[in-house]
Design a protein around this motif. Structure first.
Motif, PDB file in Angstrom:
ATOM      1  N   ARG A   1      -6.860  -5.567   9.176  1.00  0.00           N
ATOM      2  CA  ARG A   1      -6.897  -4.788   7.937  1.00  0.00           C
ATOM      3  C   ARG A   1      -6.466  -3.370   8.291  1.00  0.00           C
ATOM      4  O   ARG A   1      -6.358  -3.016   9.470  1.00  0.00           O
ATOM      5  N   CYS A   2      -6.220  -2.552   7.278  1.00  0.00           N
ATOM      6  CA  CYS A   2      -5.707  -1.207   7.499  1.00  0.00           C
ATOM      7  C   CYS A   2      -6.712  -0.368   8.282  1.00  0.00           C
ATOM      8  O   CYS A   2      -7.882  -0.269   7.909  1.00  0.00           O
ATOM      9  N   ALA A   3      -6.231   0.233   9.374  1.00  0.00           N
ATOM     10  CA  ALA A   3      -7.108   1.054  10.209  1.00  0.00           C
ATOM     11  C   ALA A   3      -7.506   2.332   9.483  1.00  0.00           C
ATOM     12  O   ALA A   3      -8.517   2.952   9.810  1.00  0.00           O
ATOM     13  N   LYS A   4      -6.716   2.749   8.490  1.00  0.00           N
ATOM     14  CA  LYS A   4      -7.000   4.006   7.803  1.00  0.00           C
ATOM     15  C   LYS A   4      -7.913   3.823   6.598  1.00  0.00           C
ATOM     16  O   LYS A   4      -8.829   4.609   6.387  1.00  0.00           O
ATOM     17  N   CYS A   5      -7.621   2.821   5.757  1.00  0.00           N
ATOM     18  CA  CYS A   5      -8.386   2.717   4.501  1.00  0.00           C
ATOM     19  C   CYS A   5      -9.057   1.357   4.309  1.00  0.00           C
ATOM     20  O   CYS A   5      -9.672   1.118   3.272  1.00  0.00           O
ATOM     21  N   HIS A   6      -8.947   0.462   5.300  1.00  0.00           N
ATOM     22  CA  HIS A   6      -9.532  -0.877   5.222  1.00  0.00           C
ATOM     23  C   HIS A   6      -8.898  -1.738   4.133  1.00  0.00           C
ATOM     24  O   HIS A   6      -9.461  -2.742   3.713  1.00  0.00           O
ATOM     25  N   GLY A   7      -7.710  -1.326   3.654  1.00  0.00           N
ATOM     26  CA  GLY A   7      -6.995  -2.142   2.676  1.00  0.00           C
ATOM     27  C   GLY A   7      -6.417  -3.390   3.321  1.00  0.00           C
ATOM     28  O   GLY A   7      -6.401  -3.526   4.556  1.00  0.00           O
ATOM     29  N   VAL A   8      -5.927  -4.316   2.489  1.00  0.00           N
ATOM     30  CA  VAL A   8      -5.331  -5.545   3.019  1.00  0.00           C
ATOM     31  C   VAL A   8      -3.878  -5.282   3.418  1.00  0.00           C
ATOM     32  O   VAL A   8      -3.185  -4.456   2.817  1.00  0.00           O
TER      33      VAL A   8
ATOM     34  N   ARG B   1       1.858  -3.990   6.676  1.00  0.00           N
ATOM     35  CA  ARG B   1       1.848  -2.775   5.874  1.00  0.00           C
ATOM     36  C   ARG B   1       0.707  -2.815   4.871  1.00  0.00           C
ATOM     37  O   ARG B   1       0.512  -3.809   4.160  1.00  0.00           O
ATOM     38  N   CYS B   2      -0.049  -1.716   4.796  1.00  0.00           N
ATOM     39  CA  CYS B   2      -1.160  -1.615   3.844  1.00  0.00           C
ATOM     40  C   CYS B   2      -0.612  -1.352   2.442  1.00  0.00           C
ATOM     41  O   CYS B   2       0.124  -0.379   2.230  1.00  0.00           O
ATOM     42  N   GLY B   3      -0.991  -2.213   1.504  1.00  0.00           N
ATOM     43  CA  GLY B   3      -0.527  -2.053   0.129  1.00  0.00           C
ATOM     44  C   GLY B   3      -1.148  -0.857  -0.566  1.00  0.00           C
ATOM     45  O   GLY B   3      -0.613  -0.337  -1.537  1.00  0.00           O
ATOM     46  N   ALA B   4      -2.295  -0.394  -0.048  1.00  0.00           N
ATOM     47  CA  ALA B   4      -2.998   0.712  -0.710  1.00  0.00           C
ATOM     48  C   ALA B   4      -2.483   2.076  -0.269  1.00  0.00           C
ATOM     49  O   ALA B   4      -2.257   2.962  -1.093  1.00  0.00           O
ATOM     50  N   CYS B   5      -2.289   2.264   1.054  1.00  0.00           N
ATOM     51  CA  CYS B   5      -1.939   3.605   1.534  1.00  0.00           C
ATOM     52  C   CYS B   5      -0.611   3.662   2.279  1.00  0.00           C
ATOM     53  O   CYS B   5      -0.152   4.752   2.646  1.00  0.00           O
ATOM     54  N   GLY B   6       0.004   2.501   2.518  1.00  0.00           N
ATOM     55  CA  GLY B   6       1.323   2.498   3.145  1.00  0.00           C
ATOM     56  C   GLY B   6       1.319   2.543   4.663  1.00  0.00           C
ATOM     57  O   GLY B   6       2.369   2.470   5.293  1.00  0.00           O
ATOM     58  N   HIS B   7       0.139   2.644   5.267  1.00  0.00           N
ATOM     59  CA  HIS B   7       0.043   2.657   6.724  1.00  0.00           C
ATOM     60  C   HIS B   7       0.619   1.356   7.291  1.00  0.00           C
ATOM     61  O   HIS B   7       0.384   0.275   6.742  1.00  0.00           O
ATOM     62  N   THR B   8       1.385   1.454   8.380  1.00  0.00           N
ATOM     63  CA  THR B   8       1.937   0.232   8.975  1.00  0.00           C
ATOM     64  C   THR B   8       1.476   0.069  10.418  1.00  0.00           C
ATOM     65  O   THR B   8       1.163   1.045  11.112  1.00  0.00           O
TER      66      THR B   8
END
Ligand SMILES: [Zn+2]
Length: 372
Positions: free
Chosen positions: A24-31, A8-15
């Motif tokens: 890394r997050c496919a949507k925002c490159h967050g961890v 789960r992305c801590g920045a945008c919630g994408h899982t």
């Protein structure tokens, strides 16, 4: 158990599913962090008679013990620090590959084996790569490791001995990370990243579980930890939170994280009250293992340290060299990076009140020739 876990992305919630091999997050490159897992730490009494690998804390780990991969990593001794009765050192350089990174590497490779991947890759200034390469060899999984071109010959030789394909990348540590990120985007590659993959931190947290058990079910007043990419700081914080939640400790110890003055984006952010790492230019440091100018989990590290009432402090290369020499003269031969905590303690950067535990993270036997 793995089926119920996700990333789960801590920045945008994408899982993403755990088996997606996303790093890394496919949507925002967050961890990405691990979602759907709740540790249930065993009681002190429940640990009696268990084996000494880090799976003695199996109820707190997100994957079952891979009996054919473990090399008995964990349960490194606590020893007294030279001349300072309140300070205890945990000699984590006595791990199977000579560094604390084995704690996280065994978790990543256990996951890779369970997911059935044929090839994995890692990038590292040295210790994380050697740890991943060793466990990949043990698991029979092909391994590529990306390292900066100036990585010490001892570390590169160790990687090759394990059978890893070594890619030596010219330029900075960030150039190596960029080359690795490109390769990690190829289909079917498991990026066994000590920075990005949350399983790594679930391995490093066993450092604190062990300290808790070795001290008879308590933690010291202060944990002093080196910080570059922050895997040990984040693991320690996670373990403290889990032990607190389970009712096994009453409060968080302070976490004092130590950076090298020549590359200190977290210390600068801490001093300035910023929630994100400072934008700095690396000036170089003898503490090569923590020379990370842009820590991907920097915001998490700063939040974790602040939540404990701790601090991020710096030490100069001169102080690191002196601490490295002092440790060696007391019989403890570690790599220069591993001397930063002792340097901070000796420099008075850690409040002298209360009990302190600090790790010796990496063996001196594979670092560049002594700097003293
Ligand atoms: Zn995101």
């Amino acid at each position: 158990m793995l089926e119920s876990l996700s990333l789960r992305c801590g920045a945008c919630g994408h899982t993403e599913p755990l088996d997606s091999l996303a790093w890394r997050c496919a949507k925002c490159h967050g961890v990405l962090d691990l979602d759907g897992f709740a540790a249930a730490p065993p009681s002190l009494a429940g640990l009696a008679g268990r084996g000494t690998s880090l799976w003695r804390y199996r109820e707190a780990l997100p994957i079952a013990e891979p009996a054919d991969i473990t090399m008995g990593e964990g349960m490194t001794p606590l020893v007294g620090a030279p001349g300072r009765p309140g300070v205890t050192l945990k000699v984590d350089h006595l791990m199977p590959t000579g560094s604390f990174k084995d704690r996280g590497a065994v978790m990543l490779v256990a996951l890779a084996a369970r997911l059935g991947v044929a090839r994995l890759m890692a990038d590292s200034s040295g210790n994380a790569g050697t740890a991943v390469a060793a466990y990949a060899a043990r698991a029979g999984i092909a391994c590529d490791v990306y390292v900066p071109a100036d990585t010490s010959a001892g570390k590169v030789g160790q990687l090759r001995a394990y059978g890893a394909t070594v890619h030596q990348i010219p330029g900075s540590r960030e150039d190596t990370a960029r080359a690795a990120a490109l390769a990690a985007g190829e289909p079917g590659v498991f990026y066994a990243s000590h920075v990005y993959h949350p399983f790594f931190v679930h391995g490093t947290k066993t450092y604190v579980y062990e300290v808790w058990e070795q001290l008879g079910g308590r933690l010291p007043d202060t944990l002093v930890l080196p910080v570059g990419n922050g895997t040990l700081v984040l693991g320690a914080h996670l373990a403290c939170a889990e032990l607190l939640e389970a009712g096994y400790i009453e409060r968080f110890p302070r976490i004092v994280a130590v950076q090298a003055a020549g590359c200190a984006p977290l210390a600068a952010a801490f001093a300035g009250g910023s929630p994100v790492p400072a934008n700095i230019a690396t000036q170089g440091t003898v503490a090569e293992g923590i020379a990370i100018a842009r820590p991907a989990r920097g915001a998490q590290i700063l939040a974790a340290v602040r939540a404990t009432g701790g601090a991020v402090v710096t030490v100069t290369d001169e102080q690191v060299r002196a601490a490295h020499a002092a440790l060696a003269r007391s019989g403890l031969y570690v790599e220069p990076t591993s001397a930063v905590c002792w340097a901070a303690i000796e420099a008075g950067e850690v409040e002298p009140q209360g009990t302190v535990v600090a790790p010796l993270c990496g063996s001196g036997l594979k670092s560049k020739p002594p700097v003293m």
